[in-house]
Design an enzyme around this catalytic site. Structure first.
Site, mmCIF file in Angstrom:
data_model
loop_
_atom_site.group_PDB
_atom_site.id
_atom_site.type_symbol
_atom_site.label_atom_id
_atom_site.label_comp_id
_atom_site.label_asym_id
_atom_site.label_seq_id
_atom_site.Cartn_x
_atom_site.Cartn_y
_atom_site.Cartn_z
ATOM 1 N N ASN A 9 0.856 -1.193 0.000
ATOM 2 C CA ASN A 9 0.000 0.000 0.000
ATOM 3 C C ASN A 9 0.895 1.248 0.000
ATOM 4 O OD1 ASN A 9 -1.814 2.041 0.492
ATOM 5 N ND2 ASN A 9 -2.414 1.331 2.528
ATOM 6 N N LYS A 11 0.026 4.233 -0.122
ATOM 7 C CA LYS A 11 -0.634 5.391 0.505
ATOM 8 C C LYS A 11 -0.448 6.611 -0.400
ATOM 9 C CE LYS A 11 -0.142 3.102 4.904
ATOM 10 N NZ LYS A 11 -0.022 3.162 6.340
ATOM 11 N N HIS A 95 -9.539 0.873 5.156
ATOM 12 C CA HIS A 95 -8.248 1.131 5.800
ATOM 13 C C HIS A 95 -8.445 2.132 6.932
ATOM 14 C CE1 HIS A 95 -4.151 2.336 6.545
ATOM 15 N NE2 HIS A 95 -3.780 1.242 5.924
ATOM 16 N N GLU A 97 -6.776 4.518 7.960
ATOM 17 C CA GLU A 97 -6.518 5.933 7.640
ATOM 18 C C GLU A 97 -7.725 6.558 6.955
ATOM 19 O OE1 GLU A 97 -2.714 5.484 5.713
ATOM 20 O OE2 GLU A 97 -1.888 4.807 7.625
ATOM 21 N N GLU A 174 -5.108 -5.121 10.743
ATOM 22 C CA GLU A 174 -4.183 -3.991 10.836
ATOM 23 C C GLU A 174 -4.437 -3.246 12.146
ATOM 24 O OE1 GLU A 174 -2.257 -2.727 6.884
ATOM 25 O OE2 GLU A 174 -3.867 -1.373 7.392
ATOM 26 N N GLY A 180 2.694 2.297 10.916
ATOM 27 C CA GLY A 180 3.612 3.435 10.787
ATOM 28 C C GLY A 180 4.338 3.794 12.069
ATOM 29 N N SER A 219 3.790 -2.084 10.354
ATOM 30 C CA SER A 219 5.243 -2.071 10.569
ATOM 31 C C SER A 219 5.929 -3.382 10.177
ATOM 32 C CB SER A 219 5.575 -1.698 12.024
ATOM 33 O OG SER A 219 5.116 -0.384 12.308
HETATM 34 P P1 13P Z 1 3.150 0.420 7.741
HETATM 35 O O1 13P Z 1 3.693 -0.834 7.112
HETATM 36 O O2 13P Z 1 3.839 1.662 7.258
HETATM 37 O O3 13P Z 1 3.088 0.307 9.222
HETATM 38 O O4 13P Z 1 1.640 0.568 7.227
HETATM 39 C C1 13P Z 1 0.780 -0.505 7.287
HETATM 40 C C2 13P Z 1 -0.434 -0.176 6.528
HETATM 41 O O5 13P Z 1 -1.203 0.686 6.925
HETATM 42 C C3 13P Z 1 -0.677 -0.895 5.270
HETATM 43 O O6 13P Z 1 -1.952 -0.658 4.787
#
Ligand code: 13P
Length: 262
Positions: A9, A11, A95, A97, A174, A180, A219
């Site tokens: 992803n 983002k 997701h 976010e 997740e 992150g 992560s």
């Molecule tokens: P990270 O791998 O940066 O922690 O993000 C995970 C994520 O949100 C994947 O959709």
């Protein structure tokens, strides 16, 4: 055995020039993970570039969101039928976010659940594979509510859409506290939650539960992917930051490949 899936992803990251380098490096290593499903999720404006680069490869692609509507006056949204123009195979739905950052925070939880269920329905009916993201917040984690939160999300999804629809979908656990932060869930924690998820689905339909791929996201890096993927209910990963670094991402895909070979 379920075929592992490693999903990158991106983002809101990337540029035409940067993507070209990243895609070339991933493609150059693609024969080192032949038994793994790999998919990339660029920002939608780069779909054409990604489609052109990956069309003859074993790496698939999709988008980070989809509208629950077919077409019309929905400024800024992208429909499932448009994704077909770019040969998308997958779409991320729910997701954290998006749940947290985009108005969705303002929405009543029931409305949010309905919107996510509608997007899921749209993806399935359009022949896209939805990757449904669920996970507990840091606050919920701190008070031991993980299973309650995850169980509720799964029940709602299954009650709205029917358990059999999950045979055309992928789940991603997740935990928001791991995204992150550099603080991945331990392999044992991920296994416990994934196993809980599979058992929850099995209450409705055992066969669907057994075939369902459940990814871990939060992560995941080149150096912690292997122990996570070694767990029996972890069927791959949803990778954020590390999917922007070709070396890291390839290492993660290769860890999944090693798991297949045993
Ligand atoms: P990270 O791998 O940066 O922690 O993000 C995970 C994520 O949100 C994947 O959709």
């Amino acid at each position: 055995m379920r075929k592992p899936l490693v999903a990158g992803n991106w983002k809101m990251n990337g540029s035409s020039a940067g993507n070209k380098l990243l895609l070339n490096e991933i493609l150059a290593a693609a024969n080192s993970f032949p038994s793994v499903d790999v998919a990339l999720f660029p920002p939608a404006v780069y779909l054409h570039q990604v489609q052109q680069a990956l069309k003859d490869s074993n790496v698939a692609w999709g988008t980070q969101n989809v509208s629950s509507y077919h077409q019309g006056a929905y400024t800024g949204e992208i429909s499932a039928t448009m994704l077909h123009d770019f040969d998308c195979k997958y779409v991320l739905i729910g997701h954290s976010e998006r749940r947290c950052l985009y108005a969705e925070l303002e929405l009543d939880q029931l409305v949010l659940d309905r919107i996510i269920a509608e997007k899921y329905n749209m993806a399935i009916s359009e022949g896209l594979i939805p990757i449904i993201c669920i996970g507990e917040s840091p606050e919920e984690h701190a008070v031991g509510k993980t299973e309650e939160v995850i169980g509720r999300h799964l029940d709602i999804l299954i009650e709205h859409q029917g358990v059999k629809s999950l045979s055309q979908a992928v789940l991603a656990y997740e935990p928001v506290w791991a995204i992150g932060t550099g603080r991945s869930a331990t392999p044992e924690w991920a296994q416990d939650v994934h196993s809980f998820m599979r058992e929850r689905v099995a209450k409705y339909d055992v066969e669907t539960a057994q075939g369902l791929r459940i990814l871990y996201g939060g992560s995941v890096k080149g150096n912690n992917a292997a122990p996570l993927f070694s767990k029996p209910d972890v069927d791959g990963g949803l990778i954020g930051g590390a999917s922007l670094d070709a070396n890291e991402f390839v290492k993660i895909c290769q860890s999944a490949q090693k798991q297949v070979l045993g």
